[in-house]
Design a protein around this motif. Structure first.
Motif, PDB file in Angstrom:
ATOM      1  N   UNK A  28       0.828  -1.205   0.000  1.00 14.49           N
ATOM      2  CA  UNK A  28       0.000   0.000   0.000  1.00 14.49           C
ATOM      3  C   UNK A  28       0.865   1.259   0.000  1.00 14.49           C
ATOM      4  N   UNK A  29       1.860   1.277   0.848  1.00 18.86           N
ATOM      5  CA  UNK A  29       2.703   2.485   0.938  1.00 18.86           C
ATOM      6  C   UNK A  29       3.445   2.737  -0.382  1.00 18.86           C
ATOM      7  N   UNK A  30       3.863   1.669  -1.053  1.00 16.21           N
ATOM      8  CA  UNK A  30       4.572   1.840  -2.332  1.00 16.21           C
ATOM      9  C   UNK A  30       3.651   2.478  -3.384  1.00 16.21           C
ATOM     10  N   UNK A  31       2.398   2.045  -3.400  1.00  9.22           N
ATOM     11  CA  UNK A  31       1.479   2.622  -4.382  1.00  9.22           C
ATOM     12  C   UNK A  31       1.084   4.035  -4.000  1.00  9.22           C
ATOM     13  N   UNK A  32       0.791   4.238  -2.716  1.00  7.01           N
ATOM     14  CA  UNK A  32       0.333   5.554  -2.269  1.00  7.01           C
ATOM     15  C   UNK A  32       1.428   6.617  -2.368  1.00  7.01           C
ATOM     16  N   UNK A  33       2.663   6.213  -2.069  1.00 10.58           N
ATOM     17  CA  UNK A  33       3.720   7.232  -1.979  1.00 10.58           C
ATOM     18  C   UNK A  33       4.698   7.220  -3.152  1.00 10.58           C
ATOM     19  N   UNK A  34       4.714   6.147  -3.933  1.00  7.71           N
ATOM     20  CA  UNK A  34       5.747   6.052  -4.978  1.00  7.71           C
ATOM     21  C   UNK A  34       5.156   5.959  -6.395  1.00  7.71           C
ATOM     22  N   UNK A  35       4.452   4.877  -6.705  1.00  5.33           N
ATOM     23  CA  UNK A  35       4.006   4.656  -8.085  1.00  5.33           C
ATOM     24  C   UNK A  35       3.112   5.785  -8.604  1.00  5.33           C
ATOM     25  N   UNK A  36       2.018   6.053  -7.887  1.00  6.91           N
ATOM     26  CA  UNK A  36       1.068   7.068  -8.334  1.00  6.91           C
ATOM     27  C   UNK A  36       1.681   8.461  -8.377  1.00  6.91           C
TER      28      UNK A  36
END
Ligand SMILES: [Mg+2]
Length: 279
Positions: A28-36
């Motif tokens: 979740x943190x990778x998507x919320x803070x990095x990918x998007x």
């Protein structure tokens, strides 16, 4: 945690499990803070930031597409941005590439860029590299194991062999497992270096496990597909309800599994919840 060359089968039972989003709360943190956010920056979409991030998170975390390859996720996103008129760049070259290969990677993208001088392909690579840098900067203490994972693996490991099956790279997975004190409860770690998750399970089956004595735990439809391809059992860790899923596996499902009572019929109830949760 050993690699497959040093692995020795000790038990008739094998528990396979995915790492990211299943054992480790790092997805979740990778998507919320990095990918998007990196996509918003790469394509200059600050004006539509909230809508855009929401779309990215839906695709990658909360729908049946959960856990898809980053470059496929980006193909969905670019299509969406194009349809909404948020970007006017030509996306055809990128979409064609994203549809053409079974496995998408930075190396494959670099080869495509060498063949075609296309702006979107280059931006996709630039985005992917920015994502890598941002993920590497997430502190370890933010990537902790879900509550219940350690106890469950300890319990499982007394009766079964335990294998980590992950699409991430080996060094990153081992580091996360080491920092969470999980390494001693797993026998072997198989990552993208050995092929797809289905390939990894297939390789483990060659050690002589009966398919009905092997179970795969995962949070994404791709984990279920990998289990299905090998005819082994599957138990879903539900996105957003991970702690409850681990509790259930600890309290009842693992015992049913080693008693031969967790079968295809029993699995159906959990699959229904899994699909409903990502619908
Ligand atoms: Mg996962």
């Amino acid at each position: 945690m050993k690699n497959i060359k040093e692995f020795v089968k000790r038990h008739p039972y094998l528990v396979c499990l995915d790492s990211d989003g299943c054992a480790i709360d790092g997805m979740t943190i990778k998507h919320l803070q990095c990918f998007g956010p990196c996509a918003v920056e790469e394509w200059g979409l600050g004006d539509y930031r909230e809508e855009f991030l929401q779309y990215w998170n839906e695709i990658n975390l909360y729908r049946m597409t959960r856990g898809i390859n980053r470059f496929r996720g980006l193909a969905f996103l670019l299509q969406y941005a194009k349809e909404k008129g948020y970007i006017d760049n030509a996306v055809e070259c990128y979409q064609e590439w994203a549809d053409s290969l079974p496995e998408l990677s930075e190396a494959a993208l670099e080869r495509e860029i060498a063949r075609k001088d296309d702006e979107m392909l280059k931006k996709a690579l630039s985005w992917s590299r920015a994502v890598n840098r941002r993920i590497a900067a997430i502190p370890w203490e933010k990537k902790t194991a879900f509550k219940g994972v350690q106890e469950t693996l300890e319990k499982a490991h007394a009766r079964a062999d335990v294998a980590v099956i992950s699409a991430a790279n080996a060094a990153a997975v081992e580091e996360e497992w080491r920092r969470n004190g999980l390494v001693e409860h797993a026998d072997v770690c198989m990552t993208q270096e050995y092929g797809s998750k289905a390939d990894c399970i297939k390789k483990l089956l060659q050690y002589g496990y009966e398919p009905e004595q092997v179970i795969m735990l995962g949070d994404a439809p791709g984990d279920h597909v990998a289990a299905n391809k090998n005819g082994v059992l599957f138990f879903p860790i539900l996105a957003g309800r991970e702690i409850k899923s681990w509790e259930e596996f600890y309290d009842s499902v693992f015992d049913m599994f080693v008693q031969g009572e967790y079968d295809g019929e029993m699995q159906k109830k959990y699959l229904k919840e899994f699909e409903g949760n990502l619908a």
